[in-house]
Design an enzyme around this catalytic site. Structure first.
Site, PDB file in Angstrom:
ATOM      1  N   GLU A 207      14.912  46.888 -12.527  1.00 40.79           N
ATOM      2  CA  GLU A 207      13.630  46.266 -12.214  1.00 40.79           C
ATOM      3  C   GLU A 207      13.272  45.176 -13.225  1.00 40.79           C
ATOM      4  O   GLU A 207      11.930  45.344 -13.562  1.00 40.79           O
ATOM      5  CB  GLU A 207      12.531  47.364 -11.784  1.00 40.79           C
ATOM      6  CG  GLU A 207      13.180  48.075 -10.428  1.00 40.79           C
ATOM      7  CD  GLU A 207      12.028  48.962  -9.985  1.00 40.79           C
ATOM      8  OE1 GLU A 207      12.254  49.373  -8.768  1.00 40.79           O
ATOM      9  OE2 GLU A 207      11.165  49.474 -10.580  1.00 40.79           O
ATOM     10  N   GLU A 315      17.178  50.385  -3.666  1.00 37.58           N
ATOM     11  CA  GLU A 315      16.469  51.370  -3.830  1.00 37.58           C
ATOM     12  C   GLU A 315      15.248  51.302  -2.691  1.00 37.58           C
ATOM     13  O   GLU A 315      14.640  50.260  -2.422  1.00 37.58           O
ATOM     14  CB  GLU A 315      15.548  51.301  -5.190  1.00 37.58           C
ATOM     15  CG  GLU A 315      16.088  51.659  -6.517  1.00 37.58           C
ATOM     16  CD  GLU A 315      15.145  51.719  -7.406  1.00 37.58           C
ATOM     17  OE1 GLU A 315      14.118  52.104  -7.221  1.00 37.58           O
ATOM     18  OE2 GLU A 315      15.776  51.612  -8.716  1.00 37.58           O
TER      19      GLU A 315
END
Length: 388
Positions: A207, A315
């Site tokens: 991320e 995710e």
């Protein structure tokens, strides 16, 4: 996924407890007879992935903690259960950065201190990741391995900043010293598994963000880093690990579609050294609602279709009503052109030290939620493949 401080401590406690347990030897852990893949490297074919010669849609999961386990039998158990369930891909954290060496035998991969970085190749270091790759090979599971965390969990970019000097994580991307240490770590990891068919893809970071930065900062880092990885290893795929922020296609003007975190999904996806797109989904953290997630999935599928590359729904999770909320997202992904696989956050199992870490999003093997979101989902994937 950003872990809560409590979850980070729980993960460390789990690793420490496992250290006190009898350790399985490599020969003992090899006693089961799992079926490996065909030894080929994962790849793309148009808007789809190819795993062990099979082209199609695949399901998998995430496990940030598996590389920090010290009991080989626990690692084997996870892959045995994944294989039985039909999960084909596991995304693992290939980083574990510290600023001082743990005194209690806790697993760590790299230490940053006083402007220097030390890579731990010992039994409490990368040898733990070695066993994860070895076991994945035996069981025919493919791994996505990332190299650094944007968040502070298990060190992250902030561990570099603390050692080399800087004000926050955004300094990581442009610092020559930090990038030199980061690339040295990439080289150390990639060189260990260069010929392993268990590696699905190398991932730049978990991320990555650059809040308030010009889009060029993050994009240029993605460009140069992915080129570097490809110079080391042209056989395995490379991806970013981003959340999918910065997208005009399907935008409703909400925060995730915007560019405030420094990302430009379409621009970075177009890079020739990025093999497929990645995006995440956490409505509760982003100020959106659960139904909104279906449009988010569809928008990224459209962007990947336009780019001619597959998207990985990498995710997604919620902390309650898992089946009711996440099942529609799975079905949207499965039926959206451009989406080639999905990995729920996160996999859970019963280990020798007790349950694996639970951040509220965890779906444990053998539970009703597992049946809904894994067993039934994989049956739907098989049904769609049969119809085609």
């Amino acid at each position: 996924m950003k872990l809560s401080p409590l979850m980070a401590l729980a993960g460390l406690a789990s690793a420490q407890l496992a250290l006190a347990l009898p350790q399985a030897t490599p020969s003992a852990s090899a006693t089961p007879s799992p079926t490996p893949g065909d030894g080929s490297f994962a790849s793309t074919n148009g808007l789809q992935f190819v795993i062990d010669g099979e082209t199609g849609y695949f399901a998998g999961s995430n496990s940030y903690w598996i590389g920090f386990l010290t009991n080989n039998a626990d690692v084997d158990l996870v892959f045995t259960h994944m294989k039985e369930a039909g999960l084909r891909i596991l995304r693992v954290w290939g980083f574990n950065d510290v600023n001082e060496k743990p005194a209690d035998g806790t697993v760590w991969f790299q230490m940053h201190a006083d402007g220097q970085s030390t890579i731990n190749t010992g039994a409490d270091g990368l040898q733990r990741l070695d066993y994860v790759v070895q076991s994945a090979e035996k069981h025919g599971i493919k791994l996505i391995v990332n190299f650094v965390n944007y968040w502070d969990d298990y060190g992250g970019m902030n561990a570099y900043v603390q050692a080399y000097g800087g004000s926050d994580n955004t300094d990581f991307y442009a610092s020559k010293d930090m990038q030199a240490a980061y690339r040295a770590y990439i080289k150390a990891v990639v060189s260990r598994y260069l010929d392993s068919p268990a590696i699905f893809a190398w991932e730049l970071a978990n991320e990555p963000r650059c809040q308030g930065c010009a889009p060029s900062v993050l994009h240029d880092w993605i460009d140069s880093t992915s080129q570097y990885i490809k110079s080391l290893d042209s056989k395995h795929m490379t991806c970013i690990g981003d959340e999918g922020f910065g997208l005009d296609i399907g935008s409703d003007g909400s925060y995730p579609y915007g560019y405030s975190e420094g990302g430009n999904f379409t621009m970075s996806l177009a890079l020739p050294t990025i093999d497929f797109g990645t995006f995440h989904l956490y409505p509760s953290s982003w100020g959106t609602n659960n139904d909104w997630g279906n449009g988010w999935v569809a928008s990224h599928g459209a962007a990947c279709k336009a780019a001619g590359k597959p998207c990985l729904f990498e995710e997604y999770g919620v902390t309650s009503d898992h089946c009711a909320v996440e099942k529609p997202w799975q079905m949207t992904a499965l039926n959206t052109t451009g989406i080639a696989a999905d990995l729920y956050w996160q996999y859970g199992d019963q280990l020798s030290s007790g349950q694996s870490p639970n951040d509220g999003n965890t779906i444990y093997y053998g539970t009703d939620e597992f049946t809904c979101l894994v067993t039934d989902h994989i049956a739907s994937i098989g049904s769609r493949a049969t119809r085609k």
